[in-house]
Design an enzyme around this catalytic site. Sequence first.
Site, PDB file in Angstrom:
ATOM      1  N   HIS A  67     -18.306  -5.539  -6.258  1.00 51.28           N
ATOM      2  CA  HIS A  67     -18.361  -4.713  -7.467  1.00 51.28           C
ATOM      3  C   HIS A  67     -19.662  -3.940  -7.461  1.00 51.28           C
ATOM      4  O   HIS A  67     -20.685  -4.416  -6.956  1.00 51.28           O
ATOM      5  CB  HIS A  67     -18.286  -5.600  -8.718  1.00 51.28           C
ATOM      6  CG  HIS A  67     -18.013  -4.840  -9.977  1.00 51.28           C
ATOM      7  ND1 HIS A  67     -19.014  -4.200 -10.682  1.00 51.28           N
ATOM      8  CD2 HIS A  67     -16.853  -4.605 -10.654  1.00 51.28           C
ATOM      9  CE1 HIS A  67     -18.479  -3.621 -11.749  1.00 51.28           C
ATOM     10  NE2 HIS A  67     -17.185  -3.837 -11.756  1.00 51.28           N
TER      11      HIS A  67
ATOM     12  N   ASP B 218     -10.129  -7.113 -10.809  1.00 48.78           N
ATOM     13  CA  ASP B 218      -8.857  -6.610 -10.302  1.00 48.78           C
ATOM     14  C   ASP B 218      -8.117  -7.634  -9.436  1.00 48.78           C
ATOM     15  O   ASP B 218      -6.927  -7.467  -9.175  1.00 48.78           O
ATOM     16  CB  ASP B 218      -9.083  -5.342  -9.469  1.00 48.78           C
ATOM     17  CG  ASP B 218      -9.737  -4.234 -10.267  1.00 48.78           C
ATOM     18  OD1 ASP B 218      -9.188  -3.886 -11.325  1.00 48.78           O
ATOM     19  OD2 ASP B 218     -10.788  -3.734  -9.853  1.00 48.78           O
TER      20      ASP B 218
END
Length: 429
Positions: A306, A363
Amino acid sequence: MSEQATLILGDSRYELPVVEGTEGERAIDIRDLRARTGHITLDPGFANTGSCESAITFIDGERGILRYRGIPIEQFADGPNFVEVAWLLIFGRLPTEAESRRFSAELTAHANLDEGMKHHFEGFPRSAPPMAILSAMINALSCFYPELFELEDDDQFRCAAARLISKVRTVAAYAYRHSVGKPYIYPDPKLRYVSNFLHMMFSQPYQQHICDEAVRDALNLILILHADHEQNCSTSTVRIVGSSQANLFASCAAGVCALWGPLHGGANVEVLTMLDEIHRGRVTPEEYVRLAKDKDSKVRLMGFGHRVYKNFDPRAKMLGEVAERLLANLGREDPLLDIARKLEEIALSDPYFVERKLYPNVDFYSGIILRAIGIPTNMFTVIFAIGRLPGWIAHWWEQHQGSVTRIARPRQIYVGNTEMDYVPFDARG
């Protein structure tokens, strides 16, 4: 005297103020840099640039912390209520019981679309991407409520926020129904926010879809965990568009467009595609991880890493637990969840990923949950947009109320041709 940073350019020294946030975040204030030095900073992707001061969301990527208005995200795991969290983000505090009832009543009252808007859906081909329809229809909403263009007081703003949050799920459900050639289902005023959305998505005439409690809680939590995430691409877009004094509807429609990009809102679809590829036997989880580490391979381990988090994304931990619980409550097994768990196990014990601080992100499990609920993959990013809308609204209003509002206008370093003359056609080689 407040702390200063010293910038040395040639023989000149410049003192720049240091700003510190309430959680100890520090920044060098360079807003007068060009005026004082003739220089600008160059920061592609704005990874080191703070565009604003905000009191909405705090992230500490090194420690895996996410808080909404100071409340740790983990505290929303039990008995999630998306509407309450939306109020918290937008208005800066948890609602009283009376405020919660009134806001919920406003959402119920404004769930229907103007009948004239139905004709807009018919203008789209059935193959139209739902995100394109969502952005267009949010803009179209502003045409039906021109009195909400100028929001100068709290009551007007609350009314506009309620309309957007309520109607976005109706628009989303109608976009889906149009894509599969099914009749539109009106919102049911007896149902709560998430249950009403699933009713509009999946009910048939004379046969109402009944939302399982576990499904309702899982989708509530997905919306909550996507509700805001500081100055991400779509939120920054909403702020940039809003800085021109564009209205709330137009600014949020722009946010939808930014979210549409696969690097932002479409990542959980990529995760499901990866898991499905492994499931179909083309490659084992171990082989897939090996390929992901190969510089010459185009394989990427989707759902890991991320831009902000250099630790576990706290949202991923929560959703991993929800995925297990939801499938158990529904009495189902999903081989993709087993593959996801195996990939996580392999990657977290591999020095390659550990050293690079590549951990599962939000996700990685959200797509598995949406799949279990029955949401088609082309609607995944739409669900993300429904969840992120309160954050966009909160940031638009925070900026709108700011004492100093300047239109966003980044600088650049020009690297093109130096001055040259125009050459007529007949003189060109």
